[in-house]
Scaffold this motif. Structure first.
Motif, PDB file in Angstrom:
ATOM      1  N   LEU A 197       3.777  14.870   8.575  1.00 39.74           N
ATOM      2  CA  LEU A 197       3.348  14.515   9.922  1.00 39.74           C
ATOM      3  C   LEU A 197       4.542  14.436  10.865  1.00 39.74           C
ATOM      4  CD1 LEU A 197       0.852  13.688  11.600  1.00 39.74           C
ATOM      5  CD2 LEU A 197       1.347  11.310  11.002  1.00 39.74           C
ATOM      6  N   GLY A 198       5.677  13.990  10.357  1.00 37.99           N
ATOM      7  CA  GLY A 198       6.898  13.957  11.169  1.00 37.99           C
ATOM      8  C   GLY A 198       7.018  12.733  12.052  1.00 37.99           C
ATOM      9  N   SER A 199       6.129  11.778  11.919  1.00 41.63           N
ATOM     10  CA  SER A 199       6.196  10.543  12.696  1.00 41.63           C
ATOM     11  C   SER A 199       5.623   9.410  11.863  1.00 41.63           C
ATOM     12  CB  SER A 199       5.410  10.675  14.005  1.00 41.63           C
ATOM     13  OG  SER A 199       4.028  10.803  13.746  1.00 41.63           O
ATOM     14  N   SER A 200       5.935   8.191  12.253  1.00 38.15           N
ATOM     15  CA  SER A 200       5.317   7.044  11.607  1.00 38.15           C
ATOM     16  C   SER A 200       3.818   7.046  11.871  1.00 38.15           C
ATOM     17  CB  SER A 200       5.931   5.745  12.140  1.00 38.15           C
ATOM     18  OG  SER A 200       7.290   5.657  11.808  1.00 38.15           O
ATOM     19  N   PHE A 201       3.067   6.488  10.937  1.00 41.28           N
ATOM     20  CA  PHE A 201       1.633   6.320  11.182  1.00 41.28           C
ATOM     21  C   PHE A 201       1.201   4.941  10.677  1.00 41.28           C
ATOM     22  CE2 PHE A 201       2.053   8.728   7.216  1.00 41.28           C
ATOM     23  CZ  PHE A 201       1.230   8.047   6.318  1.00 41.28           C
ATOM     24  N   ILE A 202       0.147   4.440  11.291  1.00 43.38           N
ATOM     25  CA  ILE A 202      -0.323   3.087  11.027  1.00 43.38           C
ATOM     26  C   ILE A 202      -1.695   3.153  10.365  1.00 43.38           C
ATOM     27  CG2 ILE A 202      -1.047   0.900  12.096  1.00 43.38           C
ATOM     28  CD1 ILE A 202       1.108   1.395  14.217  1.00 43.38           C
ATOM     29  N   LEU A 203      -1.838   2.397   9.268  1.00 43.87           N
ATOM     30  CA  LEU A 203      -3.091   2.365   8.519  1.00 43.87           C
ATOM     31  C   LEU A 203      -3.768   1.008   8.679  1.00 43.87           C
ATOM     32  CD1 LEU A 203      -1.951   3.978   5.130  1.00 43.87           C
ATOM     33  CD2 LEU A 203      -3.146   5.098   7.019  1.00 43.87           C
ATOM     34  N   SER A 204      -5.066   1.027   8.799  1.00 49.22           N
ATOM     35  CA  SER A 204      -5.851  -0.202   8.816  1.00 49.22           C
ATOM     36  C   SER A 204      -5.610  -1.002   7.537  1.00 49.22           C
ATOM     37  CB  SER A 204      -7.332   0.152   8.933  1.00 49.22           C
ATOM     38  OG  SER A 204      -8.144  -0.903   8.488  1.00 49.22           O
ATOM     39  N   GLY A 205      -5.741  -2.304   7.646  1.00 51.26           N
ATOM     40  CA  GLY A 205      -5.549  -3.162   6.478  1.00 51.26           C
ATOM     41  C   GLY A 205      -6.529  -2.907   5.357  1.00 51.26           C
ATOM     42  N   SER A 206      -7.621  -2.214   5.638  1.00 54.44           N
ATOM     43  CA  SER A 206      -8.609  -1.897   4.593  1.00 54.44           C
ATOM     44  C   SER A 206      -8.266  -0.608   3.844  1.00 54.44           C
ATOM     45  CB  SER A 206     -10.000  -1.773   5.209  1.00 54.44           C
ATOM     46  OG  SER A 206     -10.047  -0.699   6.147  1.00 54.44           O
ATOM     47  N   ARG A 207      -7.283   0.141   4.339  1.00 46.78           N
ATOM     48  CA  ARG A 207      -6.893   1.394   3.684  1.00 46.78           C
ATOM     49  C   ARG A 207      -6.000   1.135   2.469  1.00 46.78           C
ATOM     50  NH1 ARG A 207      -9.923   5.650   5.755  1.00 46.78           N
ATOM     51  NH2 ARG A 207      -9.858   5.663   8.029  1.00 46.78           N
ATOM     52  N   LYS A 208      -5.966   2.125   1.579  1.00 49.07           N
ATOM     53  CA  LYS A 208      -5.044   2.113   0.451  1.00 49.07           C
ATOM     54  C   LYS A 208      -4.131   3.330   0.555  1.00 49.07           C
ATOM     55  CE  LYS A 208      -6.770  -1.534  -1.498  1.00 49.07           C
ATOM     56  NZ  LYS A 208      -6.015  -2.808  -1.515  1.00 49.07           N
ATOM     57  N   LEU A 209      -2.860   3.119   0.287  1.00 48.04           N
ATOM     58  CA  LEU A 209      -1.872   4.201   0.301  1.00 48.04           C
ATOM     59  C   LEU A 209      -1.354   4.385  -1.118  1.00 48.04           C
ATOM     60  CD1 LEU A 209       0.050   6.085   2.076  1.00 48.04           C
ATOM     61  CD2 LEU A 209       1.666   4.189   1.948  1.00 48.04           C
ATOM     62  N   LYS A 210      -1.302   5.630  -1.563  1.00 56.81           N
ATOM     63  CA  LYS A 210      -0.775   5.907  -2.904  1.00 56.81           C
ATOM     64  C   LYS A 210       0.276   6.999  -2.815  1.00 56.81           C
ATOM     65  CE  LYS A 210      -3.402   7.968  -6.000  1.00 56.81           C
ATOM     66  NZ  LYS A 210      -4.485   8.176  -7.000  1.00 56.81           N
ATOM     67  N   LEU A 211       1.414   6.739  -3.434  1.00 62.16           N
ATOM     68  CA  LEU A 211       2.506   7.707  -3.488  1.00 62.16           C
ATOM     69  C   LEU A 211       2.702   8.147  -4.929  1.00 62.16           C
ATOM     70  CD1 LEU A 211       5.166   5.923  -1.203  1.00 62.16           C
ATOM     71  CD2 LEU A 211       3.299   7.444  -0.514  1.00 62.16           C
ATOM     72  N   ASN A 212       2.543   9.456  -5.166  1.00 65.91           N
ATOM     73  CA  ASN A 212       2.811  10.027  -6.483  1.00 65.91           C
ATOM     74  C   ASN A 212       4.157  10.740  -6.436  1.00 65.91           C
ATOM     75  OD1 ASN A 212      -0.553  10.427  -6.428  1.00 65.91           O
ATOM     76  ND2 ASN A 212       0.352   9.559  -8.281  1.00 65.91           N
ATOM     77  N   ILE A 213       5.097  10.272  -7.231  1.00 67.22           N
ATOM     78  CA  ILE A 213       6.443  10.837  -7.229  1.00 67.22           C
ATOM     79  C   ILE A 213       6.486  12.009  -8.198  1.00 67.22           C
ATOM     80  CG2 ILE A 213       8.876  10.367  -7.734  1.00 67.22           C
ATOM     81  CD1 ILE A 213       8.284   7.454  -6.912  1.00 67.22           C
TER      82      ILE A 213
END
Length: 266
Positions: A197-213
């Motif tokens: 995306l190239g910019s910061s983004f903001i997620l609602s508190g109900s969202r889940k973020l997962k990072l797979n390395i």
């Protein structure tokens, strides 16, 4: 704070600070507070030293929900979490005697590593390459594969964690009353193979973020939580979500978050 009288002071035992803390102990006793030597016996935990000390106080006392945290800044330190200054005892006396305070709740981030251990953050969690090489992360929002990141790392911040490290990489300053997460990139590589995306983004508190390395030899990232490094030897997956836990902090009625931001940055 009429129903909270057991105070624990968290600070570095440095000679010049010990003497000043001794005067604070006497001040607290004069106003019928009980100074305790074990944080487990406290219902007020006071950090002395600045934002770094405040974050350490919260972490070392295990993010307690049953007590009130207050920060006292040493002059010359950054103090977005601290509502008091060490040399200004008048404000402290006023808060103790006139109840000139409000209680503000700050959200935490739950960080789950490899679907196992859960850690908490008040400020931010940063993931950076552990060697001199960019690494690749598949970024998922809920069940959506959002992007594939290649670069030096990422920062996942609470609203209160948006004003220091995150801001330095062009992230937004977020009102702490918004329950959300902010995700920022560290030196992303954008080309025909990798596109973010190239910019910061903001997620609602109900969202889940997962990072797979992606396991390409750089699967030992440096993970920082608030102002501490996490010692983990091998990481494949990191999940983030806004925690149900919150900490309660002191806020003077004439010292809002945005007044602190203005003093610090403008």
């Amino acid at each position: 704070m009429t129903n909270r009288r057991n105070v624990y002071f968290f600070y570095k035992k440095e000679d010049d600070l010990v003497e000043k803390v001794a005067s604070l102990v006497e001040l607290a006793k004069q106003h019928n507070f009980h100074v305790v030597n074990d944080q487990k016996d406290a219902n007020i935990i006071v950090s002395i030293g600045g934002d770094g000390a405040f974050l350490q106080a919260v972490r070392k006392t295990n993010f307690r929900e049953d007590c009130l945290y207050a920060g006292i800044a040493i002059p010359g330190t950054i103090s977005l979490y601290c509502d008091f200054i060490l040399d200004d005892t008048d404000k402290m006396i006023q808060a103790m005697t006139e109840e000139n305070i409000e209680v503000r709740k700050y959200p935490l981030i739950d960080v789950k590593i490899d679907s196992d251990t859960i850690f908490h953050c008040l400020n931010e969690c940063s993931i950076r390459s552990g060697i001199i090489k960019t690494f690749v992360i598949d970024v998922h929002i809920d069940d959506l594969h959002f992007e594939t990141f290649r670069g030096d790392g990422m920062i996942i911040a609470t609203p209160t964690g948006s004003t220091a490290y995150n801001k330095s990489v062009n992230g937004a300053v977020v009102d702490p009353m918004l329950p959300c997460l902010q995700v920022s990139e560290l030196a992303s590589v954008n080309n025909n193979l990798y596109r973010t995306l190239g910019s910061s983004f903001i997620l609602s508190g109900s969202r889940k973020l997962k990072l797979n390395i992606v396991q390409d030899g750089n699967d030992h990232p440096v993970i920082g939580m608030d102002n501490e490094a996490l010692s983990i030897s091998h990481v494949k997956e990191i999940e983030f979500g806004l925690s149900e836990k919150m900490i309660k902090t002191v806020k003077l009625k004439d010292n809002s978050f945005w007044e602190k931001v203005k003093r610090t940055f403008l």
